[in-house]
Write a protein that holds these residues in place. Sequence first.
Motif, PDB file in Angstrom:
ATOM      1  N   HIS A  26       2.950   8.674  12.002  1.00 20.17           N
ATOM      2  CA  HIS A  26       3.811   9.259  10.981  1.00 20.17           C
ATOM      3  C   HIS A  26       4.812   8.249  10.417  1.00 20.17           C
ATOM      4  CE1 HIS A  26       6.039   9.747  14.737  1.00 20.17           C
ATOM      5  NE2 HIS A  26       7.121   9.671  13.996  1.00 20.17           N
ATOM      6  N   ILE A  27       4.903   7.063  11.028  1.00 19.36           N
ATOM      7  CA  ILE A  27       5.770   6.002  10.526  1.00 19.36           C
ATOM      8  C   ILE A  27       4.884   4.846  10.056  1.00 19.36           C
ATOM      9  CG2 ILE A  27       7.612   4.374  11.063  1.00 19.36           C
ATOM     10  CD1 ILE A  27       8.530   6.342  13.245  1.00 19.36           C
ATOM     11  N   VAL A  28       5.018   4.497   8.775  1.00 19.49           N
ATOM     12  CA  VAL A  28       4.146   3.494   8.160  1.00 19.49           C
ATOM     13  C   VAL A  28       4.995   2.324   7.685  1.00 19.49           C
ATOM     14  CG1 VAL A  28       2.531   3.093   6.258  1.00 19.49           C
ATOM     15  CG2 VAL A  28       2.574   5.323   7.409  1.00 19.49           C
ATOM     16  N   ASP A  29       4.598   1.112   8.056  1.00 15.19           N
ATOM     17  CA  ASP A  29       5.279  -0.093   7.564  1.00 15.19           C
ATOM     18  C   ASP A  29       4.836  -0.380   6.134  1.00 15.19           C
ATOM     19  OD1 ASP A  29       6.676  -0.642   9.925  1.00 15.19           O
ATOM     20  OD2 ASP A  29       4.993  -1.771  10.756  1.00 15.19           O
ATOM     21  N   ILE A  30       5.798  -0.667   5.267  1.00 12.96           N
ATOM     22  CA  ILE A  30       5.485  -1.022   3.891  1.00 12.96           C
ATOM     23  C   ILE A  30       4.846  -2.407   3.886  1.00 12.96           C
ATOM     24  CG2 ILE A  30       6.430  -1.563   1.616  1.00 12.96           C
ATOM     25  CD1 ILE A  30       8.671   0.500   2.249  1.00 12.96           C
ATOM     26  N   ALA A  31       3.644  -2.502   3.336  1.00  9.14           N
ATOM     27  CA  ALA A  31       2.937  -3.771   3.182  1.00  9.14           C
ATOM     28  C   ALA A  31       2.735  -3.984   1.680  1.00  9.14           C
ATOM     29  CB  ALA A  31       1.601  -3.734   3.912  1.00  9.14           C
ATOM     30  N   TRP A  32       3.545  -4.852   1.099  1.00 10.59           N
ATOM     31  CA  TRP A  32       3.498  -5.086  -0.347  1.00 10.59           C
ATOM     32  C   TRP A  32       2.235  -5.834  -0.727  1.00 10.59           C
ATOM     33  CZ3 TRP A  32       6.935  -2.330  -2.860  1.00 10.59           C
ATOM     34  CH2 TRP A  32       8.147  -2.008  -2.254  1.00 10.59           C
ATOM     35  N   SER A  33       1.596  -5.408  -1.802  1.00  9.66           N
ATOM     36  CA  SER A  33       0.444  -6.130  -2.338  1.00  9.66           C
ATOM     37  C   SER A  33       0.968  -7.388  -3.041  1.00  9.66           C
ATOM     38  CB  SER A  33      -0.322  -5.242  -3.320  1.00  9.66           C
ATOM     39  OG  SER A  33       0.474  -5.007  -4.473  1.00  9.66           O
TER      40      SER A  33
END
Length: 128
Positions: A26-33
């Motif tokens: 339920h916790i997702v790390d932001i991975a920028w494209s």
Amino acid sequence: MNIKNIRTCVACAAATLCGGALAASHIVDIAWSPDGRFAHKAQIAAGKFVEVCGKLAVGEGIRWNFAAGAPVDFNIHYHVGKEAVFPAKQAQISSGRDTLNVTVAQDYCWMWTNKGSAPVSLTVDLAR
């Protein structure tokens, strides 16, 4: 130990390990494209939440929008010690869009809480 007890222990261990993996989903790390975007789709279980989090620097402007299949509680927050600071917070909405102008370097989280009795679909888009 007989075979029945061994099977029970193995089943309990598997349930514990899998439960931990599911609980963390339920916790997702932001991975920028490479082009500065982040997109995420999720199902928010009844009574649960989903949040996407990442470190942001002073001066960044993050354009965000989301759509949920039913009303959810929404906020953007970061933590200072044990306290949460909320740059944005709204109750029971099914969509939103705005720009977060970062004034404090922190790990920021966009969070959606499903207070309903059925799962809710969620689509999130962030852009630098």
